[in-house]
Design a protein around this motif. Structure first.
Motif, PDB file in Angstrom:
ATOM      1  N   ASP A 260      -8.631  79.940  16.169  1.00 19.13           N
ATOM      2  CA  ASP A 260     -10.005  79.895  16.654  1.00 19.13           C
ATOM      3  C   ASP A 260     -10.744  78.650  16.177  1.00 19.13           C
ATOM      4  O   ASP A 260     -11.976  78.567  16.288  1.00 19.13           O
ATOM      5  CB  ASP A 260     -10.757  81.145  16.178  1.00 19.13           C
ATOM      6  CG  ASP A 260     -10.225  82.419  16.822  1.00 19.13           C
ATOM      7  OD1 ASP A 260      -9.832  82.363  18.007  1.00 19.13           O
ATOM      8  OD2 ASP A 260     -10.187  83.455  16.136  1.00 19.13           O
ATOM      9  N   SER A 261     -10.015  77.671  15.652  1.00 18.59           N
ATOM     10  CA  SER A 261     -10.626  76.462  15.085  1.00 18.59           C
ATOM     11  C   SER A 261     -11.089  75.467  16.140  1.00 18.59           C
ATOM     12  O   SER A 261     -11.839  74.546  15.836  1.00 18.59           O
ATOM     13  CB  SER A 261      -9.619  75.758  14.173  1.00 18.59           C
ATOM     14  OG  SER A 261      -8.521  75.285  14.946  1.00 18.59           O
ATOM     15  N   GLY A 262     -10.611  75.621  17.358  1.00 19.35           N
ATOM     16  CA  GLY A 262     -10.884  74.640  18.396  1.00 19.35           C
ATOM     17  C   GLY A 262      -9.750  73.653  18.597  1.00 19.35           C
ATOM     18  O   GLY A 262      -9.773  72.852  19.538  1.00 19.35           O
ATOM     19  N   ALA A 263      -8.747  73.694  17.713  1.00 19.22           N
ATOM     20  CA  ALA A 263      -7.575  72.824  17.857  1.00 19.22           C
ATOM     21  C   ALA A 263      -6.724  73.279  19.039  1.00 19.22           C
ATOM     22  O   ALA A 263      -6.786  74.439  19.461  1.00 19.22           O
ATOM     23  CB  ALA A 263      -6.749  72.831  16.583  1.00 19.22           C
ATOM     24  N   ASP A 264      -5.922  72.365  19.548  1.00 18.49           N
ATOM     25  CA  ASP A 264      -5.029  72.682  20.670  1.00 18.49           C
ATOM     26  C   ASP A 264      -3.694  73.250  20.219  1.00 18.49           C
ATOM     27  O   ASP A 264      -3.029  73.952  20.982  1.00 18.49           O
ATOM     28  CB  ASP A 264      -4.770  71.412  21.492  1.00 18.49           C
ATOM     29  CG  ASP A 264      -6.042  70.833  22.060  1.00 18.49           C
ATOM     30  OD1 ASP A 264      -6.561  71.404  23.038  1.00 18.49           O
ATOM     31  OD2 ASP A 264      -6.543  69.824  21.511  1.00 18.49           O
ATOM     32  N   ALA A 265      -3.292  72.919  18.989  1.00 19.73           N
ATOM     33  CA  ALA A 265      -1.974  73.328  18.508  1.00 19.73           C
ATOM     34  C   ALA A 265      -2.009  73.511  17.003  1.00 19.73           C
ATOM     35  O   ALA A 265      -2.809  72.882  16.299  1.00 19.73           O
ATOM     36  CB  ALA A 265      -0.918  72.287  18.882  1.00 19.73           C
ATOM     37  N   LEU A 266      -1.115  74.359  16.519  1.00 14.55           N
ATOM     38  CA  LEU A 266      -0.967  74.580  15.086  1.00 14.55           C
ATOM     39  C   LEU A 266       0.463  74.257  14.681  1.00 14.55           C
ATOM     40  O   LEU A 266       1.415  74.695  15.334  1.00 14.55           O
ATOM     41  CB  LEU A 266      -1.261  76.042  14.721  1.00 14.55           C
ATOM     42  CG  LEU A 266      -2.617  76.613  15.141  1.00 14.55           C
ATOM     43  CD1 LEU A 266      -2.726  78.062  14.687  1.00 14.55           C
ATOM     44  CD2 LEU A 266      -3.760  75.783  14.589  1.00 14.55           C
ATOM     45  N   GLY A 267       0.616  73.476  13.623  1.00 13.20           N
ATOM     46  CA  GLY A 267       1.929  73.278  13.030  1.00 13.20           C
ATOM     47  C   GLY A 267       2.296  74.499  12.204  1.00 13.20           C
ATOM     48  O   GLY A 267       1.440  75.095  11.546  1.00 13.20           O
ATOM     49  N   VAL A 268       3.560  74.876  12.256  1.00  8.11           N
ATOM     50  CA  VAL A 268       4.032  76.081  11.567  1.00  8.11           C
ATOM     51  C   VAL A 268       5.210  75.703  10.684  1.00  8.11           C
ATOM     52  O   VAL A 268       6.155  75.057  11.152  1.00  8.11           O
ATOM     53  CB  VAL A 268       4.460  77.163  12.587  1.00  8.11           C
ATOM     54  CG1 VAL A 268       4.900  78.438  11.874  1.00  8.11           C
ATOM     55  CG2 VAL A 268       3.327  77.465  13.566  1.00  8.11           C
ATOM     56  N   ASP A 269       5.165  76.116   9.413  1.00 10.46           N
ATOM     57  CA  ASP A 269       6.308  75.827   8.553  1.00 10.46           C
ATOM     58  C   ASP A 269       7.378  76.903   8.743  1.00 10.46           C
ATOM     59  O   ASP A 269       7.248  77.793   9.591  1.00 10.46           O
ATOM     60  CB  ASP A 269       5.877  75.642   7.095  1.00 10.46           C
ATOM     61  CG  ASP A 269       5.461  76.943   6.413  1.00 10.46           C
ATOM     62  OD1 ASP A 269       5.729  78.037   6.948  1.00 10.46           O
ATOM     63  OD2 ASP A 269       4.853  76.856   5.326  1.00 10.46           O
ATOM     64  N   TRP A 270       8.446  76.830   7.961  1.00  6.53           N
ATOM     65  CA  TRP A 270       9.618  77.669   8.205  1.00  6.53           C
ATOM     66  C   TRP A 270       9.528  79.044   7.556  1.00  6.53           C
ATOM     67  O   TRP A 270      10.470  79.831   7.639  1.00  6.53           O
ATOM     68  CB  TRP A 270      10.876  76.954   7.696  1.00  6.53           C
ATOM     69  CG  TRP A 270      10.873  76.730   6.213  1.00  6.53           C
ATOM     70  CD1 TRP A 270      11.441  77.540   5.264  1.00  6.53           C
ATOM     71  CD2 TRP A 270      10.270  75.646   5.503  1.00  6.53           C
ATOM     72  NE1 TRP A 270      11.218  77.019   4.009  1.00  6.53           N
ATOM     73  CE2 TRP A 270      10.501  75.858   4.130  1.00  6.53           C
ATOM     74  CE3 TRP A 270       9.550  74.518   5.898  1.00  6.53           C
ATOM     75  CZ2 TRP A 270      10.049  74.975   3.147  1.00  6.53           C
ATOM     76  CZ3 TRP A 270       9.105  73.641   4.921  1.00  6.53           C
ATOM     77  CH2 TRP A 270       9.345  73.864   3.573  1.00  6.53           C
ATOM     78  N   THR A 271       8.381  79.387   6.932  1.00  4.71           N
ATOM     79  CA  THR A 271       8.277  80.662   6.234  1.00  4.71           C
ATOM     80  C   THR A 271       7.835  81.802   7.141  1.00  4.71           C
ATOM     81  O   THR A 271       7.661  82.929   6.680  1.00  4.71           O
ATOM     82  CB  THR A 271       7.297  80.548   5.044  1.00  4.71           C
ATOM     83  OG1 THR A 271       6.008  80.177   5.536  1.00  4.71           O
ATOM     84  CG2 THR A 271       7.781  79.497   4.047  1.00  4.71           C
TER      85      THR A 271
END
Length: 353
Positions: A260-271
């Motif tokens: 809900d931050s307004g960003a288009d994409a989120l990076g996701v780590d391997w956890t």
């Protein structure tokens, strides 16, 4: 609109249909490449490499000569803003970045300037040089550290194992920390908008240390400032949408809030599995990731099977950018990265029919 031969990365960030999953790698221009090590030695130091537009361009393009990647990322450092604030960034072999001056008091924060893009001309020159050299081959990603992550280095004076000094400030003098984070957010807005004006076609905010915070403190001391940055960015330039990626390491408990931050994409780590991450963000945003970088130290068969598992975890449809869950490590054999990239190209089209 500037011509772009390969825009699959930008389309995927906007969750538009693509024919395959795009792929790039965090820290893709780095010490695992012998040609990078030669360029850095020629430059004399890491920061001299960053400050020389031609050399920064050279190393930015090096991985594109080896691998069929769908984006280039500006070669620079996340600590350019604190350095421009006058804290005296330097590097000691084997110890990482350090600052000659720390920020520990209200007076220290009050003395800090808000950095404008003009204070970091060498970065803007590098962006313009790289865009020219790319000649529309793939998009260029600009980036910055997040306010929280930058603050950890500024308060601690460098890398930290327990972040004790900034945690003490957070719980005993939160008003000082909020004042620092506010100045950093304003500086990042100017810095990233400068990169966009200079030619960056997407930007990523690296929140390397946001994952050390509880969900409550993450919302207050990290996410609210990244959301402020996203709201302040120029999202249209040169006839195109400029997508924004947020990456917080160890953010699995915060992904739904980040969406809900307004960003288009989120990076996701391997956890966290991408299937779970996709469920948490409810397909509001694209997801980038999330192969464990250590997998690249394994066999080629293992790499291929784990690439397939990541793609399968995300599943069908648009909105996935393949990447590592953090930066590539120096011990990786470049041939192993090629196996990963080629596997993404080979396996991913089945998920986009």
């Amino acid at each position: 609109m500037a011509h772009l031969e390969n825009d699959i990365f930008l389309r995927a960030l906007l969750r538009q249909p693509v024919e395959r999953t795009p792929v790039w790698v965090m820290r893709q221009a780095g010490r695992y490449l012998p040609e990078y090590r030669a360029s850095r030695e020629h430059a004399g130091s890491f920061m001299d490499l960053c400050r020389n537009a031609d050399l920064a361009c050279e190393v930015t393009l090096q991985p594109l000569a080896r691998f069929d990647l769908d984006a280039a990322i500006l070669f620079s450092d996340i600590l350019t803003i604190p350095d421009a604030m006058g804290l005296g960034l330097y590097f000691e072999t084997g110890e990482g970045p350090k600052f000659k001056h720390t920020v520990r008091s209200k007076a220290d924060v009050d003395a800090l300037p808000v950095v404008s893009s003009g204070d970091l001309d060498y970065v803007m020159n590098a962006v313009r040089t790289i865009r020219g050299a790319l000649a529309g081959r793939v998009p260029l990603i600009g980036f910055s550290g997040s306010p929280w992550t930058l603050a950890t280095y500024m308060v601690e004076g460098g890398s930290s194992k327990d972040f004790g000094t900034i945690r003490r400030m957070m719980f005993s003098q939160p008003e000082i920390l909020h004042a620092l984070l506010g100045k950093l957010a304003d500086s990042v807005i100017s810095y990233l908008n400068g990169q966009i004006e200079a030619g960056a076609q997407a930007v990523q905010i690296f929140d390397t240390w946001g994952g050390i915070l509880s969900p409550t403190d993450y919302a207050a001391f990290s996410l609210q400032y990244m959301s402020r940055i996203v709201a302040g960015l120029k999202r249209e330039h040169d006839g195109r949408t400029v997508p924004v990626i947020l990456f917080t390491k160890n953010a699995q408990f915060n992904l739904s809030k980040m969406a809900d931050s307004g960003a288009d994409a989120l990076g996701v780590d391997w956890t966290v599995d991408l299937s779970k991450a996709r469920e948490l963000v409810e397909d509001k945003v694209a997801l980038q990731g999330n192969l464990d970088p250590a997998i690249l130290l394994g066999s080629k068969d293992t790499i291929r099977s784990r690439v397939a598992a990541v793609l399968d975890s995300y599943g069908q449809g648009p909105g996935h950018i393949f990447n590592l869950g953090h930066g590539i490590t120096p011990a990786v054999d470049p041939d192993h990265l090629k196996v990963m990239v080629d596997a993404v190209h080979e396996i991913s089209p089945a998920y986009h029919k």
